[in-house]
Write a protein that holds these residues in place. Structure first.
Motif, PDB file in Angstrom:
ATOM      1  N   LEU A  52      -0.083  -8.130   9.817  1.00  0.00           N
ATOM      2  CA  LEU A  52       0.472  -6.897   9.133  1.00  0.00           C
ATOM      3  C   LEU A  52       0.864  -6.004  10.081  1.00  0.00           C
ATOM      4  CD1 LEU A  52      -0.230  -5.413   6.390  1.00  0.00           C
ATOM      5  CD2 LEU A  52      -2.252  -4.843   7.361  1.00  0.00           C
ATOM      6  N   ALA A  53       0.534  -6.040  11.329  1.00  0.00           N
ATOM      7  CA  ALA A  53       1.122  -5.175  12.360  1.00  0.00           C
ATOM      8  C   ALA A  53       2.757  -5.579  12.596  1.00  0.00           C
ATOM      9  CB  ALA A  53       0.417  -5.271  13.526  1.00  0.00           C
ATOM     10  N   ARG A  54       3.040  -7.089  12.582  1.00  0.00           N
ATOM     11  CA  ARG A  54       4.337  -7.390  12.848  1.00  0.00           C
ATOM     12  C   ARG A  54       5.346  -6.812  11.689  1.00  0.00           C
ATOM     13  NH1 ARG A  54       1.572 -12.258  14.352  1.00  0.00           N
ATOM     14  NH2 ARG A  54       2.278 -13.191  12.466  1.00  0.00           N
ATOM     15  N   GLU A  55       4.667  -6.632  10.714  1.00  0.00           N
ATOM     16  CA  GLU A  55       5.702  -6.450   9.524  1.00  0.00           C
ATOM     17  C   GLU A  55       5.630  -5.037   8.959  1.00  0.00           C
ATOM     18  OE1 GLU A  55       3.856  -8.971   6.312  1.00  0.00           O
ATOM     19  OE2 GLU A  55       4.712 -10.797   7.051  1.00  0.00           O
ATOM     20  N   GLY A  56       4.729  -4.089   9.899  1.00  0.00           N
ATOM     21  CA  GLY A  56       4.405  -2.800   9.554  1.00  0.00           C
ATOM     22  C   GLY A  56       4.690  -1.968  10.836  1.00  0.00           C
ATOM     23  N   THR A  96       8.937   1.153   6.450  1.00  0.00           N
ATOM     24  CA  THR A  96       8.686   1.217   7.808  1.00  0.00           C
ATOM     25  C   THR A  96       9.278  -0.049   8.454  1.00  0.00           C
ATOM     26  OG1 THR A  96       6.685  -0.191   7.051  1.00  0.00           O
ATOM     27  CG2 THR A  96       6.354   2.276   7.479  1.00  0.00           C
ATOM     28  N   LYS A  97       9.461   0.433   9.729  1.00  0.00           N
ATOM     29  CA  LYS A  97      10.378  -0.828  10.482  1.00  0.00           C
ATOM     30  C   LYS A  97       9.193  -1.650  10.756  1.00  0.00           C
ATOM     31  CE  LYS A  97      14.101   2.092  11.802  1.00  0.00           C
ATOM     32  NZ  LYS A  97      15.014   2.736  12.942  1.00  0.00           N
ATOM     33  N   ALA A  98       9.711  -3.218  10.879  1.00  0.00           N
ATOM     34  CA  ALA A  98       8.653  -4.107  11.063  1.00  0.00           C
ATOM     35  C   ALA A  98       8.503  -4.248  12.622  1.00  0.00           C
ATOM     36  CB  ALA A  98       9.203  -5.443  10.538  1.00  0.00           C
ATOM     37  N   GLY A  99       7.194  -4.276  12.753  1.00  0.00           N
ATOM     38  CA  GLY A  99       6.733  -4.597  14.420  1.00  0.00           C
ATOM     39  C   GLY A  99       6.827  -3.316  15.416  1.00  0.00           C
ATOM     40  N   GLU A 100       6.887  -2.245  14.713  1.00  0.00           N
ATOM     41  CA  GLU A 100       7.011  -1.059  15.546  1.00  0.00           C
ATOM     42  C   GLU A 100       5.765  -0.472  15.995  1.00  0.00           C
ATOM     43  OE1 GLU A 100      10.100   1.892  14.735  1.00  0.00           O
ATOM     44  OE2 GLU A 100      11.791   0.744  15.398  1.00  0.00           O
ATOM     45  N   GLU A 101       5.743   0.274  17.053  1.00  0.00           N
ATOM     46  CA  GLU A 101       4.418   1.153  17.230  1.00  0.00           C
ATOM     47  C   GLU A 101       4.724   2.407  17.667  1.00  0.00           C
ATOM     48  OE1 GLU A 101       1.771   1.343  21.321  1.00  0.00           O
ATOM     49  OE2 GLU A 101       1.539  -0.685  20.187  1.00  0.00           O
ATOM     50  N   THR A 102       3.944   3.519  17.127  1.00  0.00           N
ATOM     51  CA  THR A 102       4.230   4.786  17.436  1.00  0.00           C
ATOM     52  C   THR A 102       3.134   5.328  18.068  1.00  0.00           C
ATOM     53  OG1 THR A 102       4.521   7.167  16.518  1.00  0.00           O
ATOM     54  CG2 THR A 102       3.075   5.441  15.145  1.00  0.00           C
ATOM     55  N   LYS A 103       3.465   6.538  19.367  1.00  0.00           N
ATOM     56  CA  LYS A 103       2.301   6.819  19.880  1.00  0.00           C
ATOM     57  C   LYS A 103       2.049   8.360  19.323  1.00  0.00           C
ATOM     58  CE  LYS A 103       1.858   6.706  24.111  1.00  0.00           C
ATOM     59  NZ  LYS A 103       2.033   6.679  25.592  1.00  0.00           N
ATOM     60  N   GLU A 104       2.583   8.737  18.176  1.00  0.00           N
ATOM     61  CA  GLU A 104       2.019   9.879  17.341  1.00  0.00           C
ATOM     62  C   GLU A 104       0.942  10.149  17.008  1.00  0.00           C
ATOM     63  OE1 GLU A 104       4.210  12.665  16.381  1.00  0.00           O
ATOM     64  OE2 GLU A 104       5.584  11.908  18.042  1.00  0.00           O
ATOM     65  N   ILE A 105       0.163  11.228  17.188  1.00  0.00           N
ATOM     66  CA  ILE A 105      -1.272  11.302  16.987  1.00  0.00           C
ATOM     67  C   ILE A 105      -1.666  11.472  15.329  1.00  0.00           C
ATOM     68  CG2 ILE A 105      -3.417  12.672  17.516  1.00  0.00           C
ATOM     69  CD1 ILE A 105      -1.819  13.532  20.188  1.00  0.00           C
ATOM     70  N   ALA A 106      -2.382  10.617  15.019  1.00  0.00           N
ATOM     71  CA  ALA A 106      -2.768  10.796  13.472  1.00  0.00           C
ATOM     72  C   ALA A 106      -4.349  10.594  13.222  1.00  0.00           C
ATOM     73  CB  ALA A 106      -2.153   9.675  12.800  1.00  0.00           C
ATOM     74  N   THR A 107      -4.800  11.196  12.221  1.00  0.00           N
ATOM     75  CA  THR A 107      -6.298  11.215  11.990  1.00  0.00           C
ATOM     76  C   THR A 107      -6.430  10.870  10.230  1.00  0.00           C
ATOM     77  OG1 THR A 107      -8.204  12.586  12.412  1.00  0.00           O
ATOM     78  CG2 THR A 107      -6.310  13.661  11.526  1.00  0.00           C
TER      79      THR A 107
END
Length: 455
Positions: free
Chosen positions: A64-68, A311-322
């Motif tokens: 799921l993380a690799r695809e999202g 969403t681009k596959a396999g990306e990571e963001t450091k934006e803060i969410a809650t």
């Protein structure tokens, strides 16, 4: 006279229409996205391998993380379950709702401060995410753990389907460990029925796992025992907990296969946990402490969005969410871009669609309860996080970019930054009407339970 719920059910389209900015309230339903949220109970930040676990294997969550899109800095609004779930359901911070502890909460009659008269049931006046989506044509379900108190049942709070069966949490059978198979099948049945009706769906698959009691399928547990004998893990070393995580991951796999089989691969999938892992049952390394504390181990959790074609596959963001962002974001995904009531969540869609930064200066916590530590409030603003303990006003300041493990308290070294964040925290508490704690007339130091603030 019609009750509020009946009024919304009979006249809700007109009520909600005033809350939607632009567009036809009942736009062509085939264009509305299907949304599946998989909500795990007590899953720690590093309980899945894509978030750093070297002990637990979670190939389906990893897929799921690799695809999202994965959030490295996502948070629960509270270090315990009921308030965080209320924030997802309403888009409001638990402090604003006055629903600030797990329901019904601990009893601490002899502590220094008195627990406020907090809300022990999701208020009926709140418009839940199920209710809001139902009014624009969605089939809605909240399946599994609810934990919103009293008679506040999902189907009484705007959902077409749902129910809480606590016996599943204690289910010790390899065929259905902690009810993971039962809930997965219920979710699949609901989605299948929605498809037959040609209606868009929102489904929350709300697992009881990985909450205590710790139980995972026996075959998997034995495999992990042998694996850990070879590996000798330093942190996460319980085979029964590892098996429980594996059972959870299997449910994710079953849901993803089901969506593919039903030609519903365009479904938005959200993966989230309601608070950090329970320290002692798992380990949240490199985060400090765990559930019941405002250290990172108690509130920082995995968050993954898979939005096919967006969403681009396999990306990571450091934006803060809650957690209260989920309400606003899911409504936005469904085409509801404006509401006529106060919400604390931020719409994450601009980030998900275009990578735009989240427009928010800070996020906050208020936990006026005794748990693993003493009552506290906290703020994260940029890289800095301040915790204030409410008994004595003690403050701790950390730079999370440099010190994710919260080992180096900077409060005395950086008095101006400490003052800045503390003043922001005080303003926020006033703004949301956070409940204050008062001296306890029944305070008995010899009977008060010791709380470890240095976990």
């Amino acid at each position: 006279m019609l009750s509020r719920r009946n009024f919304i059910k009979t006249a809700g389209a007109g009520v909600l229409a005033a809350s939607i900015g632009g567009g036809n309230l009942f736009a062509e339903q085939s264009k509305k996205p299907n949304i599946l949220m998989i909500l795990i109970d007590d899953l720690g930040y590093s309980d899945v391998s894509c978030y750093g676990s070297e002990s637990y294997h979670t190939p389906s969550v990893d897929k799921l993380a690799r695809e999202g899109l994965s959030f490295s800095d996502a948070y629960a609004a509270c270090p315990v379950c009921s308030p965080t779930r209320a924030s997802i359901l309403t888009g409001k911070h638990p402090a604003r709702l006055h629903l600030t502890d797990w329901i019904p909460g601990h009893k601490h009659p002899h502590e220094k401060l008195q627990i406020p008269d907090w809300q022990k049931r999701l208020p009926d006046k709140e418009i839940t995410i199920g209710e809001a989506l139902k009014e624009i044509g969605y089939n809605t379900a909240w399946l599994g753990k609810w934990h919103q108190g009293g008679s506040a049942h999902p189907t009484e709070m705007g959902f077409d389907r749902g129910g809480e069966n606590w016996s599943l949490n204690k289910k010790r059978t390899d065929k259905d460990p902690k009810g993971t198979v039962t809930l997965t099948r219920q979710c699949q049945d609901f989605i299948r029925d929605s498809k037959k009706q040609n209606k868009p769906f929102f489904a929350c698959l709300s697992h009881y796992t990985v909450h205590t009691p710790v139980y995972g399928s026996s075959d998997t547990k034995e495999k992990y025992k042998k694996y850990f004998d070879r590996l000798e893990p330093r942190y996460q070393d319980r085979a029964d907990y590892a098996a429980m995580v594996a059972d959870m991951d299997k449910s994710v796999a079953d849901m993803l296969r089901f969506l593919k089989h039903e030609d519903l691969e365009d479904t938005i999938v959200i993966f989230f946990s309601d608070n950090g892992g329970l320290f002692g049952k798992t380990h949240n390394y490199p985060l400090r402490a765990g559930k019941g504390t405002l250290y990172e181990g108690g509130i920082r959790v995995p968050l993954i969005f898979k939005w096919p074609g967006v969403t681009k596959a396999g990306e990571e963001t450091k934006e803060i969410a809650t957690s209260h962002d989920l309400y606003t974001t899911i409504l936005s995904m469904a085409g509801i871009n404006k509401v006529d009531r106060t919400l604390d969540g931020v719409d994450l869609c601009p980030l998900l669609k275009e990578g735009r930064p989240i427009d928010r200066e800070a996020i906050y916590w208020h936990y006026p309860h005794y748990h693993k530590t003493k009552p506290a409030s906290a703020i994260r603003k940029g890289d800095y996080k301040l915790i204030e303990y409410l008994e004595d006003g003690k403050k701790e300041l950390y730079n999370l970019e440099r010190d994710i493990s919260e080992k180096n308290d900077l409060a005395e070294k950086m008095p101006e930054k400490t003052k800045e964040l503390y003043e922001d925290l005080c303003r926020w508490r006033d703004e949301v009407g956070a409940q204050e704690m008062k001296p306890n007339p029944n305070y008995k130091p010899n009977k008060a339970k010791k709380k470890n603030v240095s976990l």
